[in-house]
Scaffold this active site. Structure first.
Site, PDB file in Angstrom:
ATOM      1  CE  LYS B  79      -3.918   1.914   2.664  1.00  0.00           C
ATOM      2  NZ  LYS B  79      -4.810   1.678   3.820  1.00  0.00           N
ATOM      3  CB  SER B 154      -8.117   3.486   2.930  1.00  0.00           C
ATOM      4  OG  SER B 154      -7.256   2.865   3.864  1.00  0.00           O
ATOM      5  CB  SER B 178      -8.288   0.620   5.826  1.00  0.00           C
ATOM      6  OG  SER B 178      -9.041   1.802   5.848  1.00  0.00           O
TER       7      SER B 178
END
Ligand code: MG
Ligand code: ZN
Lengths: 476, 490, 95
Positions: B79, B154, B178
């Site tokens: 990420k 996210s 997330s």
């Protein structure tokens, strides 16, 4: 109208740790801009702080030495504000649970003793430095100092004059030096004070509106700023004005302060517990370990000097006001038991030479053993007190041993009665007016004659012998 | 055999046995990303050359017989809020669009040391604030099951990339769900470890007291493998737990006989999509069939977790994001009059709407006069929520429920209404509030052929039980997990 | 306290955000909605509850006072929008 000034001090002391408070960069003073930096102390994204153990120990030491309570549970908080010298846009500090609280130290102003309360001592990080003269159109930011550990020592508003402020600050400085948690070098910013000051009519109970003067970094500046701000506030009130609560900057060159533009905005620091740092719990065991490391403090040492060395209070106070001076004194006293003479020499010629040459006490070229040796030479009659002054000056200049200087300069005392008598007779025959005066009953005229004899013998004649022979000759 | 369809465990084993070359595997993944990610937009940065370089290096190490980890040669992706030295780390924000960290996050370091190969950095909601990956400054990632839908967030880029077989596994971060919610939306396995189990050093902070890095994987065995690589005490992170971490692969046991599982009645109540509810109820029956004891429990404060979460996370974020001021790194506005104006313009232009919304909320909640009413109150509720969990965990090994109230929704459907968006975290935020581990894995598909996730929440540092339960469930539940949206592209 | 556009302006100034007029209006209504939603917490009696600052009960996480080499200055400065003379450059600061 009679006014009373009310002052509280916030003193920031940089701690003498090797590494910074939350990272392992050096705390060394100076260095090319941004060379004592890493991602942690420059607040890069994703980095995290880890607290330096020594910071806690030094702060606790400072707390113990100033009679504070040590919090069994303490935490760190973020103080949020934007400024280019603060890379994370928050300063990690302590808010509601400081490490130390509720202390007091005793000051002495012209023999009047007074206890000044300490509200708290907390740990926090220093900010970076802004350099304004690097460019015409911009300011240079240097983060070397960012993250150097500080303790902030907050006093109660117990101070009532510039003299008290000076005494308090000097006492605090001396304590910090004794416990060796800060080098207290004011010219390097290791020790600096913010002054909170207000005035009120004498007898009035409520405090007046206070102003804060930031970052005063010499004792002289603190005293001058206190005096000037007291005067400014009283004048303001006398002419019907009001005091605005504001932060002011002291300009020591101009000898005046002005309101700081950058701090105009009412501050809302939005303190909250620092989630990246865990609570500090100083348990019994750790506390007693730290306690055991606290050395003799100035007041204790002063009492010892009075009792053990039988020095006057005044001498003891001056000698113990700084640990370096006191250590110097003791090193000299270890080799020469004439402690009063050592004390006199330190407070007199040594201090004068230091002030004249503007050197730090820690850099004195005369070793304490050598000062003791010099005094020994006087005591034994090897040199006269007058010659000793000259020897001392040369020692201070060159760092040489006293006996070497005496020999090189040929300053051994003359105690040869025949030689001195010769000089005495010469003085008498050369100064008939003084002799006449003396015989007419003006006994002080003898001083001039002694001076002439000493001059003739280059200060080497034993004063006692000179006196004896002179009187004898005059009475003839 | 299609290389990219293999799981991480399978791939690693074949690499170790020299049945596959690291370069060959890396190339296969890079080719697949190049071919398909133009439609999916899951990567922010692809490290083509660097990946091939490190693949060659790792292969050399394997060839020379050096000791390598169980994950050696695996192409992985991170990420884009996990710092990677020399590779841009943007947090999907204009603010950090060109930020090139001179340091590695601890997890990046660990993955490098384990001889994995970094393929690139994955898209996300800006600064991890959001549940749909729509707030990325750069691109909107699509759900591989239906390209008109969001992948969740996210960590939407991470979940989509794993579902699309763009990487053997990925790391995400989970502050309020997330990792788990996008895993649920994309039909993959996602685990949020116990707070303190994985170092946060180098994870760009959103909400420091809630953030945790965790793996997003193709299956549960891969999850255990990845956990072995990233957990552990780190002296760079004061909140890292100094405990003994187990070998998570040892929990891959097809056996949950006698395990006591609680189902909070609040997790099956209002707001839950009926198809999701049905799938979860079905899964509970299956779990009972596998020998678990499932009973209804209560977590009465569930509905208070979201408001507490938004106050705490936004307050911390307002402080964590204050450092983006145009001075040390990142974006600086073109036009400004003075220092103050430079700050204000830079932050206005550099941050997107959702980030600004949370900074405003967080600043407000901490500001003078409101601290006690909002921030402190939320911290007190946090204590109550943790107490709630402690009570249940006295009698139960695990808690089970849905991961998200719905399956993946259409792009644009919820991005206008912040509170609607926030409610999507209802089943996940509590685990962050209480610092507990949670895993999401697919349990069914809905009538639109979209994956549905089931979530297990465990005791602190008991990821082992999560992995064991999830593994057993997975082994006994046959699902066709071929993302339909992606197949239309091939 | 009612949330008005002035509230937003004040908070935005604390947060160093220069908001455009339409942003201010939108954020005023957003903050109003969010605050009235989070006020749900007032339904809970928390009068004797300790606020939880850390989710794990750890304390005294400390490092030894050891110096390690700092970073190469170029690495520290390389992401800055403007730098020179070994430092970060900001618009002239008036103190
Ligand atoms: Mg301070
Ligand atoms: Zn550093």
């Amino acid at each position: 109208m009679d006014y009373e000034v009310v002052i509280g001090l916030e003193v920031h002391a940089e701690l003498a740790t090797r590494s910074k408070i939350y990272c392992s960069c050096t705390t060394e003073f100076g260095g090319e801009p941004n060379t004592h930096c890493c991602p942690i102390c420059t607040g890069m994204p994703g980095v995290l702080p880890v607290l330096n153990k020594k910071v806690v120990e030094y702060a606790v030491k400072a707390g113990l030495a100033t009679n504070c309570n040590i919090a069994s549970f303490s935490k760190q908080d973020r103080k949020n504000y934007f400024y280019p010298d603060l890379p994370k846009a928050f300063q990690t500090s302590q808010y509601d649970l400081p490490l130390c609280f509720g202390g007091a130290i005793e000051i002495d102003v012209n023999g009047v003793k007074k206890s000044i309360g300490l509200t708290r001592i907390h740990i926090e990080e220093d900010a970076g430095k802004l350099i304004h003269d690097a460019w015409a159109d911009g300011t240079l930011v240097d983060y070397n100092r960012c993250g150097v550990p500080l303790i902030e020592i907050v006093s109660e508003p117990d101070l009532r004059s510039a003299d008290e402020v000076k005494a308090y600050f000097e006492k605090l400085k001396s304590i910090l030096e004794y416990i060796e948690v800060s080098d207290c070098k004011m010219q390097e910013g290791s020790l600096r004070a913010d002054v909170n000051l207000s005035v009120r009519k004498r007898g009035q109970r409520e405090f007046g509106t206070r102003t804060e003067m930031k970052n005063l970094n010499s004792i002289k500046a603190i005293v001058r700023a206190v005096e000037a701000e007291t005067k400014r506030q009283i004048e303001e009130l006398e002419y019907g004005g009001t005091i605005i609560q504001e932060t002011r900057r002291w300009d020591d060159n101009k000898g005046e302060s002005y309101a700081m533009r950058s701090k105009e905005e009412a501050h809302d620091y939005r303190y909250f517990p620092e989630p990246d740092l865990l609570p500090i719990v100083v348990g019994e065991e750790w506390l007693s370990q730290i306690k055991a490391e606290i050395p003799e403090l100035p007041d204790q040492r002063k009492s010892r000097y009075v009792e053990k060395f039988e020095l006057p209070e005044y001498d003891a106070a001056v000698l113990t006001s700084s640990k370096i001076i006191a250590d110097y004194f003791e090193a000299a006293a270890a080799v020469n038991s004439n402690v009063k003479a050592i004390s006199n020499w330190i407070m007199g010629d040594l201090m004068r030479a230091i002030n004249e040459k503007e050197i730090e006490f820690s850099n004195i070229p005369v070793a304490p053993e050598d000062l003791a040796g010099l005094i020994g030479l006087i005591d034994k009659g090897t040199i006269t007190g007058k010659a000793a002054k000259k020897v001392f000056d040369i020692m201070f200049e060159t760092g040489k041993k006293p006996m070497d200087v005496v020999k090189e300069e040929g300053l051994e005392a003359v105690n040869d009665e025949a030689a001195i008598l010769l000089a005495v007779k010469e003085a008498i025959s050369n100064n008939p007016k003084s002799v006449e005066d003396y015989k007419a009953g003006k006994k002080q005229a003898i001083g001039f004659l002694v001076g002439q004899i000493m001059k003739a013998t280059k200060g080497k004649a034993q004063p006692q012998t000179v006196n004896e022979l002179l009187v004898k000759e005059l009475e003839k | 055999m299609e290389i990219c369809k293999l799981t991480a465990c399978q791939t690693a084993e074949m690499i170790r046995k020299r049945e596959l070359g690291v370069e060959e595997v890396t190339k296969a993944y890079l080719d697949r990303v190049e071919k398909l990610d133009t439609s999916l937009d899951s990567f922010v940065t692809v490290c083509n050359e660097e990946a091939m370089d490190s693949a060659r290096r790792v292969q050399k190490r394997i060839d020379s017989g050096e000791a390598v980890s169980k994950a050696a040669g695996l192409p992985i992706a991170l990420k884009d809020n996990i710092c990677t030295m020399g590779v841009k780390t943007t947090c999907a924000s204009r603010m950090l669009g060109d930020f090139n960290p001179p340091y590695d996050a601890t997890v990046s370091k660990k993955l490098k040391a384990a001889d994995t190969v970094l393929l690139g950095k994955l898209n996300m909601d800006e600064f991890a604030m959001g549940g749909s990956t729509e707030s990325s400054y750069f691109k909107i990632t699509k759900n591989p099951w239906d390209l008109e839908r969001v992948p969740g967030g996210s960590s939407g880029g991470s979940a989509a990339a794993v579902a699309a077989d763009f990487t053997t596994f990925a790391l995400g971060s989970d502050t309020g769900g997330s990792i788990r919610q996008p895993s649920s939306f994309c039909g993959v396995v996602g685990l949020k470890p116990t707070y303190g189990a994985v170092s946060r050093y180098g994870l760009v902070a959103f909400a420091s007291s809630l953030d945790q890095i965790g793996p997003i994987t193709k299956d549960v065995a891969d999850c255990a493998l990845a956990m072995n690589l990233i957990t552990g005490h780190d002296c760079m992170d004061s909140t890292s737990a100094d405990i003994k971490y187990p070998d998570y692969l040892e929990f891959l046991k097809n056996d949950i006989k006698g395990m006591k599982i609680g189902i909070p009645k609040e997790y099956l109540g209002q707001g839950l999509n009926s198809e999701v509810k049905e799938a979860i109820l079905n899964s509970l029956k299956q779990l009972e069939g596998m020998g678990a004891v499932c009973e209804e429990v209560s977590l009465p404060l569930t509905e208070y977790a979201i408001p507490a979460y938004y106050l705490i996370s936004s307050a911390e974020a307002s402080s964590n994001l204050a450092r983006y001021d145009g001075v040390k790194y990142g974006y600086r506005a073109e036009k400004y009059t003075d220092l103050l104006d430079m700050y204000k313009q830079t932050r206005d232009e550099g941050f997107g709407d959702e980030v600004k919304r949370r900074i405003i909320l967080g600043t407000y909640a901490l500001s003078s006069g409101y601290y006690d009413a909002y921030y402190k109150k939320a911290l007190q509720v946090r204590t109550l929520i943790q107490n709630d969990f402690n009570k249940v965990f006295k009698d139960y090994d695990l808690i089970v429920g849905p991961t998200a109230p719905t399956t993946a929704y259409k792009i644009g459907e919820k991005s206008k209404d912040p509170i609607q968006m926030y409610l999507g975290d209802i089943f996940t935020v509590s685990a962050n509030i209480a610092g507990l581990p949670g895993i999401s894995l697919p349990c069914a598909k809905d009538s639109k052929n979209l994956p549905i996730g089931i979530q297990f929440i465990g005791k602190a540092f008991d990821e082992g039980s999560l992995i064991r339960a999830a593994y057993t469930f997975e082994q006994n539940t046959k699902l066709d997990m071929e993302p339909a949206g992606l197949s239309t592209l091939i | 306290m009612e949330i008005t556009i002035e509230t937003i302006e004040h908070v935005a100034s604390l947060a160093r955000l220069s908001l455009k007029e339409d942003e201010k209006i939108r954020l005023t209504s957003d903050l109003k909605n969010i605050i009235s939603y989070v006020e749900k917490l007032n339904e809970l009696d928390t009068s004797n509850i300790k606020p939880m600052e850390h989710v794990i009960p750890m304390k005294n996480v400390l490092r030894e006072d050891i110096v390690n080499a700092s970073y190469d200055r170029n690495e520290i400065l390389k992401n800055a929008h403007e730098s020179g003379e070994g430092g970060f450059k900001v618009p002239k600061v008036v103190e």
